[in-house]
Design an enzyme around this catalytic site. Structure first.
Site, PDB file in Angstrom:
ATOM      1  CE1 TYR A  45      -4.325   0.192  -0.305  1.00 33.22           C
ATOM      2  CE2 TYR A  45      -4.362  -1.492   1.388  1.00 33.22           C
ATOM      3  CZ  TYR A  45      -5.006  -0.771   0.401  1.00 33.22           C
ATOM      4  OH  TYR A  45      -6.311  -1.028   0.120  1.00 33.22           O
ATOM      5  CD  GLU A  47      -3.699   4.259   0.692  1.00 30.55           C
ATOM      6  OE1 GLU A  47      -2.656   3.686   1.068  1.00 30.55           O
ATOM      7  OE2 GLU A  47      -4.847   3.880   0.978  1.00 30.55           O
ATOM      8  CG  ASP A 211      -8.558  10.349 -23.893  1.00 26.60           C
ATOM      9  OD1 ASP A 211      -7.553   9.616 -24.037  1.00 26.60           O
ATOM     10  OD2 ASP A 211      -9.660   9.924 -23.503  1.00 26.60           O
ATOM     11  CB  THR A 238      -4.923   3.622 -21.816  1.00 25.44           C
ATOM     12  OG1 THR A 238      -4.852   3.718 -23.236  1.00 25.44           O
ATOM     13  CG2 THR A 238      -6.350   3.841 -21.365  1.00 25.44           C
ATOM     14  CE  LYS A 241      -7.280   2.175 -25.719  1.00 18.46           C
ATOM     15  NZ  LYS A 241      -7.473   2.882 -24.457  1.00 18.46           N
ATOM     16  NE  ARG A 247      -5.833  -4.710 -20.323  1.00 20.90           N
ATOM     17  CZ  ARG A 247      -6.459  -4.235 -21.397  1.00 20.90           C
ATOM     18  NH1 ARG A 247      -7.503  -3.455 -21.276  1.00 20.90           N
ATOM     19  NH2 ARG A 247      -6.052  -4.565 -22.597  1.00 20.90           N
TER      20      ARG A 247
HETATM   21  N1  DSN Z   1     -11.997   0.589 -24.851  1.00 16.19           N
HETATM   22  C1  DSN Z   1     -11.036   1.423 -25.516  1.00 16.19           C
HETATM   23  C2  DSN Z   1     -10.970   1.179 -26.979  1.00 16.19           C
HETATM   24  O1  DSN Z   1     -11.091   0.038 -27.369  1.00 16.19           O
HETATM   25  O2  DSN Z   1     -10.767   2.093 -27.743  1.00 16.19           O
HETATM   26  C3  DSN Z   1     -11.235   2.864 -25.243  1.00 16.19           C
HETATM   27  O3  DSN Z   1     -11.164   3.076 -23.903  1.00 16.19           O
END
Ligand code: DSN
Length: 448
Positions: A45, A47, A211, A238, A241, A247
């Site tokens: 933990y 925080e 974003d 994120t 990707k 993730r």
């Molecule tokens: N779920 C994602 C996507 O596939 O683009 C976006 O958050």
């Protein structure tokens, strides 16, 4: 120790080895990222935040060595602090940011934390319409943030070219004076004109937020523009990707980095500190330190020159795949792609909905997703389109030479969607190629 779960992990490993991932938001991580995620940092933990106080040099070795007083609420932080500092320093270097918050558990959490940092309930955000390729967290009425803030949407002017309606965006901004102007998308195959949006944002005094979840890897790989170069204040993404990490989520910002224990005034300069306080304690509890360790590994990988080649290859592969699909009769939204993703209208191309196409293509070992096209007359579960992309295939080592074959398989799966024997034959062909291109974490050798 748990034979059911172990069996399912092995099955998933085999599914991934025997096919190709075409979902544009997915990727295959390295063994290093996987090991960090499965490490003992999950036991901890932490925080709060590590401090950079007194650390003047931002080189990795120095950061990994230095133990500084922490700003945490639990003891035993000498290793977590150094891991998180490394993740932050590498993320800042990658994106040319002043500050990184590496704690968001996901992209949605990252976006919500920025809204919470900058907005008061009822404030207005101008973002891209979900129907034109934006994301759920950019104002869809089904989200929590849409119940708190007032989202208004711009969209694309022309489906054929995919050009964003910047005149409409400007008109809406002048009329509604949004506190945030948000760009970013999850199903848009082109790039934004950041300079134009920044100019509009300055006129109305809005926070400029991008974003970049889908294209983060293309930005750090140098093949797409970096919104920070055009005056944007905040970038969210994120990490799993095109960035090819675990993730998770990430918030980058420009401004002065302050002590998150002290509440700052709400100014653009103080954005980094406002964001830190908004992530913890504002919207999250304990950070996932094993994931932060894996983020640091992935950022380290993305800082290496090879990652630039990877990013360039993603875009090259997508352009060739889009051309080849068009030759076979797929009608593509915006007529092609400038990034890693392709949106095809299978309803007008072949008279089937996206779900039918997704199922048929799944059966031959290629995964993609059904997706709405702009102004889609069909419902979200049976939309007109399919969405696919090249980040994961490119990680496996596929180049533009293999893209014509991928396009042929996509078309064949659609043509033979009711012929199980033919689909099984096609699956074997896909498998044969897939086994020649192992996953980066594949313990088995390529079967050449
Ligand atoms: N779920 C994602 C996507 O596939 O683009 C976006 O958050």
């Amino acid at each position: 120790m748990d034979k059911e779960i172990a069996g399912l992990i092995a099955d998933e490993q085999e599914r991934q080895r025997h096919g190709f991932e075409l979902i544009p938001s997915e990727n295959y991580v390295s063994q290093g990222v996987l090991e960090a995620m499965g490490s003992v940092f999950t036991n901890k933990y932490s925080e709060g935040y590590p401090s950079f106080e007194g650390l003047t040099e931002w080189d990795d070795e120095r950061i990994a060595d230095e133990i500084l007083p922490d700003r945490r609420y639990y003891g035993g932080q000498e290793n977590t602090d150094r891991v998180e500092r490394l993740a932050i320093a590498r993320a800042c270097r990658l994106f040319k940011a002043d500050h990184a918050n590496v704690q968001p558990h996901s992209g949605a959490q990252a976006n919500n934390a920025v809204y919470n940092a900058w907005l008061e309930p009822g404030d207005t955000v101008l973002g891209m319409s979900l129907a034109h390729g934006g994301h759920l967290t950019h104002g869809s009425p089904v989200t929590q943030s849409a119940r708190i803030y007032n989202f208004i949407n711009y969209g694309i002017k022309d489906v054929a070219t995919g050009e964003i309606d910047y005149d409409e965006l400007e008109k809406m901004a002048l009329e509604h004076k949004p506190k945030i102007i948000l760009v970013g998308y999850s199903a848009y195959p082109r790039e934004f004109d950041y300079a134009r949006v920044a100019e509009i944002g300055k006129k109305v005094g809005a926070l400029l937020m991008a974003d970049m979840a889908h294209v983060a890897g293309l930005i750090v790989g140098g093949v797409h523009k970096n919104p920070f170069d055009y005056g944007f204040h905040v970038v969210t993404t994120t990490t799993h990707k095109t960035l090819r990490g675990p993730r998770g989520g990430l918030i980058l910002s420009r401004g002065v980095v302050g002590n998150p224990l002290k509440k700052p005034e709400k100014t653009l300069e103080n954005i980094p500190t406002l964001i830190d306080r908004s992530v913890f304690p504002g919207t999250q509890g304990g950070p996932l330190m094993h994931i932060i360790a894996a983020k640091a590994v992935a950022f380290g990988e993305a800082l290496k020159p090879d990652f630039q080649k990877y990013a360039a290859q993603i875009v090259k592969n997508a352009a060739v795949l889009a051309d080849e699909m068009q030759k076979l009769g797929f009608k593509l939204v915006t007529g092609g792609t400038s990034n890693h993703l392709i949106l095809a209208d299978v309803q007008s191309s072949f008279g089937i909905d996206g779900k039918v196409a997704e199922n048929a293509i799944d059966k031959i070992g290629l995964s993609l997703n059904k997706n709405a096209i702009p102004n889609d007359p069909l419902p979200p579960f049976t939309p007109s389109g399919i969405r696919l992309g090249t980040p994961a295939m490119t990680t496996r080592g596929l180049t533009e030479k293999e893209m014509p074959q991928i396009a042929k398989w996509l078309k064949a799966a659609i043509d033979f969607r009711d012929d199980e024997a033919k689909l099984a034959e096609l699956k074997k062909e896909v498998e044969k190629m897939a086994l020649k291109y192992p996953l980066p974490s594949d313990p088995k050798k390529a079967e050449k």
